[in-house]
Enzyme design. Structure first.
Site, PDB file in Angstrom:
ATOM      1  N   TYR A  90      22.083  18.033   7.084  1.00 38.56           N
ATOM      2  CA  TYR A  90      22.205  18.836   8.301  1.00 38.56           C
ATOM      3  C   TYR A  90      23.611  19.399   8.373  1.00 38.56           C
ATOM      4  CZ  TYR A  90      17.967  18.500  11.033  1.00 38.56           C
ATOM      5  OH  TYR A  90      16.702  18.670  11.505  1.00 38.56           O
ATOM      6  N   ASP A 139      18.012  47.883  10.054  1.00 32.10           N
ATOM      7  CA  ASP A 139      17.281  46.777   9.417  1.00 32.10           C
ATOM      8  C   ASP A 139      16.946  47.235   8.002  1.00 32.10           C
ATOM      9  OD1 ASP A 139      15.413  45.040   8.409  1.00 32.10           O
ATOM     10  OD2 ASP A 139      14.234  44.891  10.252  1.00 32.10           O
ATOM     11  N   ARG A 167      14.272  33.543  -0.248  1.00 31.45           N
ATOM     12  CA  ARG A 167      13.634  34.018   0.975  1.00 31.45           C
ATOM     13  C   ARG A 167      14.517  33.673   2.166  1.00 31.45           C
ATOM     14  NH1 ARG A 167       8.762  35.980   1.755  1.00 31.45           N
ATOM     15  NH2 ARG A 167       8.609  36.068  -0.503  1.00 31.45           N
TER      16      ARG A 167
END
Ligand code: DSN
Length: 440
Positions: A72, A223, A258
């Site tokens: 984490y 975008d 990804r």
């Protein structure tokens, strides 16, 4: 219960680490080993024309499957909530530095899990519920997160959609209607003006968009998910310096893992974006993916990536020309980038994109059904298919192979699903694929 599995990596040339992974799983989890081996084989033996997909390098792939998945690391480099983040700080800072070098800008947030999350974080940073954004509607080539009614962006914001040129007698048929963008922006005064699309094959005029944004005090958000690799390599104009904010995915033409990425030159926007990503819309960052982003950005900084991006465009043009010479219709009559939209309505009024994609799939050519401008069919049927060149270019296809691919598509569609034709094309597809292995 023991399940019978068959493991066959068939035509896939696996790199050493991938071979080791299959072997490891074969001993520990044969069912998953079988799935992975079959998928490697499927990718190796089919022609991948989905415009948003690509084949990553072994280095990118294995960075994703590394120790960096174990931790984490909420927060940002030097400001983490948990101990033990020293190597995560190094990896994330490296990804940030490489991203800003690649896109020639000052600030990067490399934590967004996807392009959709990147857009959501930008909205959260800049907007209140009910605010107006302007974009292209999904069915004309926009994106779900650009205000579709089924997305949080359409439910919680007020989207105004600007049109394409729908008049087929005009030379710029299928292009963005910039005059209409200006008129609508003046009328609706959006807080965010969005440019960037999922199915638009022409160069985006970022300078004109910025002029319009400035007229109405809007923030210009580009975008560039689809064209990021082309922009990074100079095969499409850069969204900077015109855009206030740039969002993208990292896995399409950019050929990384990804994930998502947000870029800006504005320090105040950068701070707001960082807060909006974490803790605003995400929790723990995917550090294995961020590490793989760093690897992919380094690959994209190499001179050979420029050659790759130029070849993507040359390959798309070769495919587009072949299809048009065979009598097929493309929206806007061609392409400037990596993709094209085939409008099937003029080829066969009965043929849906869904059916065309199924026939092509049967022949080993993978495409997606796609709505085309002013499409009356639903997104589940569609009147078009979208074709793209990034993945096959990664495998080494050049113009000659793209002309062969165009001829395959023509044969399949003209056969109206004739099994003998599909099977003959499929055999030729396998032959050509065998000559161009996946990155290994
Ligand atoms: N699904 C992506 C595409 O195929 O373009 C967009 O998010």
């Amino acid at each position: 219960m023991t399940t019978q599995t068959s493991i066959n990596t068939g035509s896939a040339n696996l790199d050493v680490l991938s071979e080791g992974l299959i072997e490891l799983l074969r001993r520990n989890d044969p069912e998953v080993a079988s799935i992975l081996a079959d998928e490697a084989d499927r990718q190796a033996s089919t022609i991948e024309l989905i415009a948003s997909e690509n084949h990553v390098s072994p280095a990118v792939m294995h960075a994703m499957g590394s120790w960096m998945t174990n931790k984490y690391a909420e927060g940002y480099p030097g400001k983490r909530y948990y101990s033990g983040c020293i190597n995560y700080d190094r990896a994330e800072q490296l990804a940030i530095d490489r991203a800003t070098e690649l896109f020639d800008c000052k600030y990067a947030n490399v934590q967004t899990h996807s392009g959709a999350n990147a857009n959501l974080a930008v909205y959260f940073a800049l907007l209140d519920p009910g605010d107006t954004i302007m974009s292209v509607v999904l069915s004309d080539g926009g994106h779900l997160t650009h205000g579709s009614p089924v997305s949080i962006s359409g439910k919680w914001l007020k989207p105004i959609h600007y049109p394409l040129i729908y008049d087929e007698s005009r030379d710029d048929y299928g292009y963005i209607d910039y005059d209409a963008v200006e008129k609508l922006a003046i009328e609706h005064e959006p807080k965010i003006l969005l440019c960037g699309y999922s199915a638009y094959s022409r160069v985006i005029n970022f300078a004109r968009f910025r002029e319009i944004a400035d007229m109405v005090g809007a923030t210009l958000v580009a975008d560039i998910a689809h064209i990021a690799g082309l922009c990074a390599a100079g095969a499409h104009p850069s969204p900077f310096p015109y855009s206030h904010i740039v969002t993208t995915t990292t896995h399409k033409t950019l050929r990384g893992p990804r994930g998502g990425l947000i870029l800006t030159n504005d320090e105040e926007l950068a701070k707001a974006i960082n807060k909006a990503v974490f803790p605003g819309t995400q929790g723990g960052p995917l550090m294995h993916i961020i590490t793989a982003k760093a690897v992919a950005f380094a690959e994209a900084l190499k001179p050979e990536f420029k050659t790759y991006a130029a070849q993507i465009v040359a390959n798309a043009k070769a495919l587009a020309d072949t299809l048009m010479n065979c009598g097929h219709h493309l929206l806007s009559n061609g392409t400037d980038n990596h993709l094209m939209l085939m409008d099937l309505r003029k080829f066969d009024t009965e043929l849906t994109g869904k059916q065309a994609a199924i026939w092509l799939d049967d022949a080993g050519i993978i495409v997606n059904k796609n709505t085309v401008a002013n499409d009356e069919r639903s997104p589940f049927q569609t009147s078009g298919i979208r074709l793209g060149s990034p993945a096959v270019t990664t495998r080494g296809f050049k113009e000659n192979e793209m002309r062969q691919v165009g001829a395959f598509i023509d044969r399949v569609l003209r056969s109206k699903g004739d099994e003998a034709v599909i099977s003959a094309v499929h055999a030729e597809v396998r032959e050509i694929c065998a000559q161009f292995p996946l990155p290994h």
